[in-house]
Design an enzyme around this catalytic site. Structure first.
Site, PDB file in Angstrom:
ATOM      1  N   HIS A  65      17.063   7.859   4.617  1.00  7.98           N
ATOM      2  CA  HIS A  65      16.479   7.321   5.730  1.00  7.98           C
ATOM      3  C   HIS A  65      16.392   5.832   4.708  1.00  7.98           C
ATOM      4  CE1 HIS A  65      13.126  10.600   7.103  1.00  7.98           C
ATOM      5  NE2 HIS A  65      13.462   9.003   8.074  1.00  7.98           N
ATOM      6  N   GLY A  73       4.524  -0.830   5.606  1.00  7.02           N
ATOM      7  CA  GLY A  73       5.261  -1.238   4.314  1.00  7.02           C
ATOM      8  C   GLY A  73       4.240  -1.320   3.400  1.00  7.02           C
ATOM      9  N   ILE A  74       4.708  -1.602   2.072  1.00  5.51           N
ATOM     10  CA  ILE A  74       3.416  -1.200   1.597  1.00  5.51           C
ATOM     11  C   ILE A  74       2.705  -2.414   1.194  1.00  5.51           C
ATOM     12  CG2 ILE A  74       2.983  -1.959  -1.318  1.00  5.51           C
ATOM     13  CD1 ILE A  74       6.248  -0.416  -1.689  1.00  5.51           C
ATOM     14  N   GLN A  75       2.529  -3.608   1.974  1.00  3.83           N
ATOM     15  CA  GLN A  75       1.671  -4.436   2.198  1.00  3.83           C
ATOM     16  C   GLN A  75       0.793  -4.026   3.106  1.00  3.83           C
ATOM     17  OE1 GLN A  75       1.449  -6.817  -0.221  1.00  3.83           O
ATOM     18  NE2 GLN A  75      -0.793  -6.797   1.100  1.00  3.83           N
ATOM     19  N   VAL A  76       1.134  -3.389   4.006  1.00  3.50           N
ATOM     20  CA  VAL A  76      -0.163  -3.494   5.187  1.00  3.50           C
ATOM     21  C   VAL A  76      -0.347  -1.461   4.747  1.00  3.50           C
ATOM     22  CG1 VAL A  76      -0.180  -1.393   7.393  1.00  3.50           C
ATOM     23  CG2 VAL A  76       1.396  -3.747   6.917  1.00  3.50           C
TER      24      VAL A  76
END
Length: 499
Positions: free
Chosen positions: A385, A455-458
């Site tokens: 990916h 994303g990681i922050q979300v």
């Protein structure tokens, strides 16, 4: 099975949760429309009475733009050429379709694009002549890695006038990697022969068939994935349709595609979920109802988007007499990590099982073998990916989810636990326990897939607000809704799906 009244209540609660949370997202989208417009430049559109459109989902806008520009016409061209070849010279249809695919590739990607696809495929074919699975895998991974080399990227960018053309080449080469890998690994399974064989099996692994497989245009740019044995068998013996049946396939297929496209467009006009996810301050400040609605809207939009993106090639494949992989199953009927991987992208799942999981031993080599096979499978998915930090995190979390689910399932299937549950729990209570475990699994499934989509922050924002700051009431409320949701999903699966 639960009593009818209880299942009906769960269905009503699930629907109510969906509609209420979607309404909250709609309200927030309207309240912050001006702010989001300034930051993300919402698009003016007359499709839904002048409602502005959220343009921040790159994948949807990218493929819709290419579709309107050229791809639709090239797909129609493939349909016409394939049908004429079937009528006039059925024996030579694979080669005619191959030549058309090369020409269509040249139309959108130019000579450099055709050369790159040919180069990658030819290198993989040459390496496969050694009949070494390890060498073929190393070759495919090295070819895939060249797509991320900065020096190579700069050269490819100079070939095109726009970034969209460059990205189309990147997406195409990424998907083609799975195709020539499938062909190469199947060739490695064939014993080397001293003399060329005229048999169908021997001829199937020839270079012309590789090009036919790689340049089959309906799946050329974005999939779905169809492993080579299925492609070869179906191209050799296609299910030929009468003119009336073909017209019926076209009418039904286009009707569904238009409905899915309309629904996807309606979602990005009514709910600015992608823009809201891109605005960290807004995501931190909205209500928990809105957070839940955003999560549901994101995963459902992703599902509808791929109904369109996979639905177009699936329609063309049916007209060619091929059987495409099943379209993604609705994410609102998923209640486990295993089910999500098995039923969302069926073509990719079949590829991973056939060429990665089973060759590494799978569940036949004990617990450690299963863990290593599963971890390697998820690692390959992440690398294919794009190998970004968010993707590695998402893959690791999904591996953890699948592993925990498998462990709990094995525990519940041990004779001691199974007999204890059968002795103390009625069938209805057993069903409720299943739904409770599924609710916990679904909550993590949604959370982990938000890492992939946002994303990681979300993912961190949801973890903090729902499970840390929201404990106990918000967390238990979410699990309660998902408990009702799981009852409906399990009943649906037992009724309509052979598990």
């Amino acid at each position: 099975m639960l009593p009818g009244w209880e299942l009906t209540l769960c269905l009503l609660v699930s629907l109510g949760f969906h509609f209420r949370s979607f309404y909250e997202v709609y309200k927030v989208s309207r309240e912050h429309e001006e702010e989001l417009d300034q930051e993300f430049e919402l698009e003016m559109d007359t499709l839904f009475g002048g409602l502005k459109k959220d343009p921040t989902d790159f994948e949807w806008n990218f493929w819709m733009e290419w579709g309107k520009r050229r791809l639709v016409w090239l797909f129609i061209g493939h349909m016409a050429v394939s049908q004429l070849a079937t009528l006039l010279t059925k024996k030579h249809r694979p080669w005619i379709v191959m030549v058309y695919g090369m020409w269509a590739c040249w139309c959108v990607l130019g000579a450099p694009g055709v050369v790159m696809v040919l180069l990658h495929s030819t290198i993989a074919f040459c390496v496969a002549q050694f009949r070494s699975v390890l060498l073929s895998w190393l070759c495919s991974l090295l070819l895939l890695s060249t797509l991320r080399l900065q020096s190579v990227e700069e050269v490819k960018r100079r070939w095109y006038k726009t970034e969209n053309e460059y990205y189309l080449l990147q997406f195409t080469l990424t998907v083609r990697c799975l195709y020539y890998t499938s062909f190469s690994l199947e060739l490695c399974r064939q014993p080397p022969s001293a003399q060329p064989t005229p048999s169908a099996q021997g001829a199937s692994h020839s270079y012309p068939w590789l090009l036919t497989y790689v340049f089959y245009y309906p799946v050329f740019h974005n999939g779905p994935i169809l492993n080579f044995p299925e492609f070869f068998r179906q191209m050799q013996q296609p299910e030929l349709n009468s003119l009336q049946h073909s017209l019926c396939i076209v009418a039904k297929g286009l009707g569904r595609l238009l409905c899915w496209w309309w629904l996807a467009e309606l979602m990005v006009h009514l709910m600015y979920m992608h823009a809201l996810y891109s605005s960290a301050p807004l995501l931190e400040s909205v209500s928990c109802w809105t957070l839940g609605g955003l999560a549901l809207a994101q995963v459902l939009f992703f599902y509808v988007k791929y109904l369109v993106l996979f639905g177009v090639p699936a329609l063309l494949m049916r007209l060619d007499g091929l059987t495409p992989p099943p379209l993604p199953r609705c994410v609102s009927t998923m209640f486990s990590f295993t089910g999500m991987w098995r039923y969302f992208d069926v073509g990719l799942h079949n590829f991973l099982i056939r060429y990665v999981y089973i060759p590494l031993g799978g569940s036949q080599h004990g617990l450690l073998g299963t863990l290593l096979s599963t971890a390697t499978t998820f690692a390959f998915v992440s690398y294919w990916h794009g190998s970004y930090e968010d993707l590695w995190c998402w893959a690791a979390l999904n591996w953890l989810g699948v592993t925990v689910e498998s462990g709990v399932r094995r525990l519940l299937e041990t004779p001691c636990v199974r007999e204890t549950l059968a002795r103390h729990l009625s069938p209805q209570a057993h069903h409720r326990l299943h739904a409770l475990l599924a609710a916990c699994s679904t909550s993590m499934l949604i959370l982990f897939n938000l890492v992939f989509l946002g994303g990681i922050q979300v993912g961190k924002t949801y973890w903090n607000r729902i499970f840390l700051q929201g404990w106990p009431w918000v967390t238990l409320s979410v699990l309660g809704f998902l408990y009702c949701y799981s009852h409906v999903d399990i009943a649906w699966a037992q009724t309509y799906t052979v598990l």
